[in-house]
Design a protein around this motif. Structure first.
Motif, mmCIF file in Angstrom:
data_model
loop_
_atom_site.group_PDB
_atom_site.id
_atom_site.type_symbol
_atom_site.label_atom_id
_atom_site.label_comp_id
_atom_site.label_asym_id
_atom_site.label_seq_id
_atom_site.Cartn_x
_atom_site.Cartn_y
_atom_site.Cartn_z
ATOM 1 N N VAL A 12 22.558 -18.723 -35.819
ATOM 2 C CA VAL A 12 21.227 -18.095 -35.825
ATOM 3 C C VAL A 12 20.617 -18.135 -37.223
ATOM 4 O O VAL A 12 19.405 -18.312 -37.380
ATOM 5 N N SER A 13 21.435 -18.000 -38.232
ATOM 6 C CA SER A 13 20.941 -18.022 -39.614
ATOM 7 C C SER A 13 20.191 -19.311 -39.924
ATOM 8 O O SER A 13 19.128 -19.291 -40.549
ATOM 9 N N GLU A 14 20.727 -20.438 -39.480
ATOM 10 C CA GLU A 14 20.057 -21.709 -39.748
ATOM 11 C C GLU A 14 18.668 -21.725 -39.108
ATOM 12 O O GLU A 14 17.680 -22.108 -39.740
ATOM 13 N N ARG A 15 18.591 -21.311 -37.853
ATOM 14 C CA ARG A 15 17.306 -21.290 -37.167
ATOM 15 C C ARG A 15 16.322 -20.336 -37.840
ATOM 16 O O ARG A 15 15.150 -20.646 -38.035
ATOM 17 N N ASP B 161 10.313 -17.053 -48.024
ATOM 18 C CA ASP B 161 8.940 -16.544 -48.028
ATOM 19 C C ASP B 161 8.446 -16.299 -46.606
ATOM 20 O O ASP B 161 8.941 -16.912 -45.655
ATOM 21 N N GLY B 162 7.461 -15.440 -46.492
ATOM 22 C CA GLY B 162 6.827 -15.203 -45.195
ATOM 23 C C GLY B 162 7.733 -14.471 -44.231
ATOM 24 O O GLY B 162 8.631 -13.736 -44.630
ATOM 25 N N GLU B 163 7.475 -14.680 -42.935
ATOM 26 C CA GLU B 163 8.237 -14.008 -41.888
ATOM 27 C C GLU B 163 9.085 -15.005 -41.113
ATOM 28 O O GLU B 163 8.786 -16.193 -41.056
ATOM 29 N N THR B 164 10.124 -14.471 -40.498
ATOM 30 C CA THR B 164 10.946 -15.242 -39.576
ATOM 31 C C THR B 164 11.502 -14.284 -38.538
ATOM 32 O O THR B 164 11.317 -13.067 -38.628
ATOM 33 N N VAL B 165 12.197 -14.833 -37.558
ATOM 34 C CA VAL B 165 12.769 -14.020 -36.490
ATOM 35 C C VAL B 165 14.270 -14.265 -36.440
ATOM 36 O O VAL B 165 14.719 -15.415 -36.396
ATOM 37 N N LEU B 166 15.013 -13.175 -36.445
ATOM 38 C CA LEU B 166 16.465 -13.285 -36.303
ATOM 39 C C LEU B 166 16.834 -13.158 -34.827
ATOM 40 O O LEU B 166 17.422 -14.052 -34.247
ATOM 41 N N ALA B 167 16.448 -12.028 -34.215
ATOM 42 C CA ALA B 167 16.784 -11.805 -32.816
ATOM 43 C C ALA B 167 15.542 -11.592 -31.949
ATOM 44 O O ALA B 167 15.432 -12.170 -30.882
ATOM 45 N N SER B 168 14.613 -10.755 -32.420
ATOM 46 C CA SER B 168 13.447 -10.497 -31.574
ATOM 47 C C SER B 168 12.172 -10.341 -32.392
ATOM 48 O O SER B 168 11.317 -11.207 -32.347
ATOM 49 N N ASP B 169 12.058 -9.266 -33.144
ATOM 50 C CA ASP B 169 10.817 -8.999 -33.871
ATOM 51 C C ASP B 169 10.770 -9.733 -35.202
ATOM 52 O O ASP B 169 11.772 -9.807 -35.908
#
Length: 194
Positions: free
Chosen positions: A51-54, A101-109
């Protein structure tokens, strides 16, 4: 020390431990309540590598269920090799321009990528320690990595307890090492033994 270097050094420490985990250790208890080594290894592989890579690449969570937690990565004939490959890919992804930078998603939000990255290197340190302790090894933790992980853990401790990612803080002496203070704030007993 910059965050990417922390991520790289935390990963290197865990890889040294994972390389010595054998299938006959999978049923051993760990410092994580109700988790054996197999469960811990699968959790570590899932979140800190796959998941970290994604998340570093800022890709959406797959809708096909392919990232559902519960995959038995240890069923791979060479789980340490699989973990090493996927963790290397994840660390390289975090090293790409703009990954933090910016936003990303780990599981949901969506959350700030910086927050997610810090949480993930914290996972490497804490679950690396759990895995090392459960399998009779020592995790080599760079002092700067321990300090960065401690600062970050203290910042998110209340939220992590709400999410049940951290247990109640363990009391340690005023002269406790940085690593022991990190373990304690996350709810781990630095003296834990199987």
């Amino acid at each position: 020390m910059d965050k990417q270097t922390v991520m790289e050094r935390a990963a290197a420490g865990v890889l040294a431990v994972v390389g010595n985990v054998k299938p006959d250790m999978y049923d051993r208890p760990t410092p994580c309540a109700d988790w054996d080594v197999r469960t811990l290894a699968n959790h570590l592989t899932h979140w800190s590598a796959v998941v970290s890579e994604r998340a570093a690449r800022k890709q959406p969570v797959p809708s096909d269920g392919s990232e559902a937690e519960g995959t038995d990565y240890t069923a791979e004939a060479d789980w340490p090799g699989f973990f090493a490959d996927r963790l290397d890919r994840a660390v390289k992804a975090w090293g790409a321009p703009g990954a933090w930078d910016g936003e990303t998603v780990l599981a949901s939000d969506p959350r700030q990528a910086d927050f997610i990255g810090k949480m993930l290197y914290g996972e490497l340190v804490l679950h690396g320690w759990d895995l090392a302790r459960a399998t009779g090894q020592d995790l080599a933790i760079d002092p700067d990595v321990a300090e960065a992980a401690l600062v970050d853990a203290e910042e998110i401790a209340d939220m992590a307890r709400e999410w049940t990612a951290f247990g109640p803080e363990v009391k340690v002496g005023a002269d406790a090492s940085t690593v022991d203070r990190l373990l304690a704030v996350s709810g781990r007993d630095p003296e834990w033994r199987p």
